[in-house]
Design an enzyme around this catalytic site. Structure first.
Site, PDB file in Angstrom:
ATOM      1  N   SER B 131       0.814  -1.203   0.000  1.00  0.00           N
ATOM      2  CA  SER B 131       0.000   0.000   0.000  1.00  0.00           C
ATOM      3  C   SER B 131       0.856   1.266   0.000  1.00  0.00           C
ATOM      4  O   SER B 131       0.374   2.337  -0.317  1.00  0.00           O
ATOM      5  CB  SER B 131      -0.946  -0.002   1.202  1.00  0.00           C
ATOM      6  OG  SER B 131      -0.214   0.126   2.401  1.00  0.00           O
ATOM      7  N   LYS B 168       0.888   3.930   7.149  1.00  0.00           N
ATOM      8  CA  LYS B 168       0.266   4.835   6.180  1.00  0.00           C
ATOM      9  C   LYS B 168       0.790   6.242   6.384  1.00  0.00           C
ATOM     10  O   LYS B 168       1.454   6.545   7.374  1.00  0.00           O
ATOM     11  CB  LYS B 168      -1.264   4.850   6.368  1.00  0.00           C
ATOM     12  CG  LYS B 168      -1.979   3.547   6.059  1.00  0.00           C
ATOM     13  CD  LYS B 168      -2.063   3.246   4.576  1.00  0.00           C
ATOM     14  CE  LYS B 168      -2.852   1.969   4.316  1.00  0.00           C
ATOM     15  NZ  LYS B 168      -2.197   0.779   4.919  1.00  0.00           N
TER      16      LYS B 168
END
Lengths: 214, 214
Positions: B131, B168
């Site tokens: 990701s 993230k």
DNA sequence: GTTTATACTGTAAATATATACAGTATTGGG
DNA sequence: CCCAATACTGTATATATTTACAGTATAAAC
């Protein structure tokens, strides 16, 4: 002064044992050795250990699990970076005409556990530019390099071409070598070994990114 | 800094283990411990080891003979003989409900020069998934993490949401936090702090990639 | 051209080791 | 006083590990 030198394979075994002790904290078992080297029989490991003991580089304590110890003799045959004690030099910009590991190119030395990397690194090279961006190698990253003149297709190599040192993916077809970037903004470099000299300085075996720019 | 100090006996055990590793070359077994201390039951040693593990000064690798290793915490209570830099723990998969640095999550410890990173790392976290690919953080990379609950917009964070740990980019507007991936194939995670708990475990301060897959 | 060393596969067994379970006794704290 | 933690004994067992034995194949050594 060992009477008989180690074979290449024996050296590999010895280095694995040494690394295992340094990184895991205790010596490996026969089965762990076999797993690492792909032996289907623990006896393959056993034989190697016997040979290493015969040549005086390790000691085997009978009946004790993981009873392997390195002797003083084993030290010389181990590569210099075998323990975390020897630091990894960081090579910044490589001056034209100088060997990569020349004093003038070494910015600093870092102590890094070599077992962090799947392949033993000999030095760190600061990557310049984004030609390998899509391989996750960014400008400013430190490439951990294993010094070897051999490269297989698809490997990330440190190559020297016209006294310029560059990091690219290696591809060879006969006497034609392509140095492939991993970024569509860059062009592949094609080299005809008959007309141009290309030196493989080493293989990229890992990355250290000292900071995440935000 | 340790919550519970070692008992005198536990300290003796710890020192014996440390000495054993230093002089014999590998850690002792339960039976060897028992023999040395005069225990008639190997379980006496076992219990001590469990206690030492509980207090965080040793690690026990389940099912592996002599699978004892000293942790960074053990150092203060040991004589100053083998002083090495404090190693960085490598955290693999984080078990649900456990603190990141719980024993069960720590795969290994590596000695890495902290000055390699611009910001001091406290541990390494194995990244799972792609990701963050476009930030050059790939599956299998080790994220060097600085432990802190504070994050600024744009920083790469290690966050815990519903007992899941994720890496993230952090963005906050009032009580709305977005955890942004760096890969168009992934969706941002939006969290309303009034309804959901979000814990910032730390900041990403660097990357170690242990191998370049070719 | 027959050894000898190397480098393994494959199987089996003895034994070393980790580890569970059931106890006893002591200590210090709430 | 009672509870929890410490510090053990004693027994048992699954499994990890060493290590022997019987082979195959190859390359170097003599």
């Amino acid at each position: 002064m060992r009477e008989k030198p180690l074979t290449k394979r024996q050296e590999e075994i010895l280095i694995f044992i040494s690394d295992h002790i340094a990184s895991v904290g205790f010596p490996p078992t026969r089965s762990e050795l076999s797993k690492h080297f792909g032996f289907r029989s623990p006896n393959a490991a056993e034989s190697h250990l016997r040979a290493l003991q015969q040549k005086g580089v390790i000691r085997i304590e009978a009946g004790r699990s993981r009873g392997l110890t390195l002797t003083a003799l084993s030290r010389p045959s181990l590569p210099p970076s075998n323990t975390a004690r020897t630091p990894l030099p960081l090579v910044g910009r490589v001056a034209a005409g100088s060997p990569i590991l020349a004093q003038e190119n070494i910015e600093h030395e870092y102590r890094v556990d070599p077992s962090l990397f799947s392949f033993r690194p000999h030095y760190l090279l600061r990557v310049e530019g984004n030609s390998m961006r899509d391989a996750g190698i960014l400008d400013g990253d430190l490439l951990a390099v294993h010094r070897t003149p051999e490269a297989q297709n698809g490997q990330v190599v440190v190559a020297r071409l016209d006294d310029e040192v560059t990091v690219k993916r290696f591809k060879r077809k006969g006497h034609l070598v392509s140095l492939l970037p991993e970024n569509p903004d860059f062009q592949p470099i094609k080299v005809d070994l008959r007309h141009q000299e290309l030196v493989i300085e080493g293989l990229g075996v890992g990355i250290v990114r000292p900071q995440l720019d935000n």
